[in-house]
Structures are given as structure tokens and as C-alpha cells.
Design a protein around this motif. Structure first.
Motif, PDB file in Angstrom:
ATOM      1  N   ARG A  62      16.089  47.153 -27.116  1.00 34.95           N
ATOM      2  CA  ARG A  62      17.254  46.410 -27.591  1.00 34.95           C
ATOM      3  C   ARG A  62      17.189  46.208 -29.101  1.00 34.95           C
ATOM      4  O   ARG A  62      18.194  46.257 -29.791  1.00 34.95           O
ATOM      5  CB  ARG A  62      17.350  45.062 -26.886  1.00 34.95           C
ATOM      6  N   GLU A  65      18.366  49.210 -31.000  1.00 33.26           N
ATOM      7  CA  GLU A  65      19.824  49.248 -31.093  1.00 33.26           C
ATOM      8  C   GLU A  65      20.314  48.354 -32.230  1.00 33.26           C
ATOM      9  O   GLU A  65      21.207  48.719 -32.987  1.00 33.26           O
ATOM     10  CB  GLU A  65      20.454  48.793 -29.773  1.00 33.26           C
ATOM     11  N   GLN A  68      19.611  49.601 -36.047  1.00 32.29           N
ATOM     12  CA  GLN A  68      20.512  50.564 -36.661  1.00 32.29           C
ATOM     13  C   GLN A  68      21.573  49.859 -37.508  1.00 32.29           C
ATOM     14  O   GLN A  68      22.096  50.436 -38.450  1.00 32.29           O
ATOM     15  CB  GLN A  68      21.174  51.422 -35.584  1.00 32.29           C
TER      16      GLN A  68
END
Length: 164
Positions: A62, A65, A68
Motif C-alpha cells: 500500500r 502505491e 508514487q
């Protein structure tokens, strides 16, 4: 008569062998029981570590993600994960020894120790003030404790975890 005496000696030898093998069987059974008890104790510990690893891995996915969208800081952190109790034999001691060796070899890195035992063991080292300490209420962290740890870690671009 000699045949009777021979048979009696042979019978006595058989009884002696039976007694010795029975004793050896009892000793073996006791050793197997001790090994089984140690295995069960280690099995529980490794199951708990595996659960913690799964939590960290899932949260890391997680975090990837989120990473980024977040700028990378370039900060590096090393963490030693120990227990809150001394029921793990010399595992915690060996972990802290390896961690202090790692600290002595690193420069631009932050250090964190998780667990009461690790904190107590680090107090006897010259690196005790280089570390940040975090203790969970038990050996298995709660959801809130995991979230708190992740908030602490999100500023780092690299996290190296030492665990038994």
C-alpha cells in the motif's frame, strides 16, 4: 544340569537386555518430548513473526502505491524488531549484536529499535542514544500501533529491518 544353568544364564541375559532397552526407550522418549516442546515453542514464535511480516509486506504494498504520489526524501532507516519478553532464548541478544555491528558500519542512516527487550539490551551499548525506541503493548502490534509505525516510516525512502 549344565544345560539348565546355561538356559538360566541366557534367560538372565535376556532380562538384562530387556531392562537396558526399556531404560533407553524411556530416555529416548524424554528427549523426544523435550525436542517437541522446543519445536512447538519456536513454531509459535515463527508464526507470530510470519504474521508481523505479512502485515508489514501488505502495508508496504500500500505504501508503494502512495510512494508514487509522494516525493522521495532520500532518508534511510534501520529497524531492529525484538520481543517484549525474554522468552525467546538468545535470539534477541544475537539480533542486537548484529544490529550494533550494523550501526557501527553506517553513517547517513537513522536507527530504530522495536520491543522492550531490544531497548534494554541497547542500553548497555555505546549506540543507545543513536536509536529511537518504539514499544508495542504486546508482541503482536494492534492496528493503531501498526498505523503509528507506518506514519513514522513514511518519511524514509529505504527501511532495512532486522528480525530474528
Amino acid at each position: 544340569m549344565s544345560t539348565l544353568e546355561g538356559k538360566q544364564r541366557e534367560l538372565e541375559s535376556i532380562r538384562t537386555v530387556r531392562f537396558v532397552t526399556g531404560t533407553l526407550l524411556e530416555v529416548s522418549a524424554e528427549r523426544i518430548k523435550k525436542l517437541r516442546d522446543k519445536f512447538e515453542q519456536n513454531q509459535l514464535f515463527y508464526a507470530e513473526i510470519s504474521d508481523l511480516y505479512s502485515l508489514v509486506k501488505g502495508n508496504a504494498a500500500r505504501k508503494d502505491e502512495l510512494a508514487q504520489t509522494r516525493p522521495v526524501s532520500g532518508k534511510k532507516l534501520s529497524i531492529a524488531v525484538t520481543s517484549n519478553s525474554r522468552f525467546y532464548g538468545s535470539l534477541n541478544r544475537h539480533l542486537v549484536d548484529a544490529f550494533t555491528k550494523h550501526i557501527s558500519e553506517q553513517e547517513n542512516r537513522s536507527f530504530m529499535v522495536i520491543g522492550n527487550v531490544g531497548q534494554r539490551l541497547m542500553e548497555s551499548t555505546p549506540y543507545r542514544r543513536k536509536c529511537v525506541y518504539l514499544n508495542f503493548s504486546g508482541d503482536q502490534p494492534t492496528q493503531n500501533e501498526v498505523h503509528h509505525l507506518l506514519r513514522e516510516l513514511e518519511v524514509y525512502s529505504e527501511v532495512l529491518v532486522y528480525h530474528p
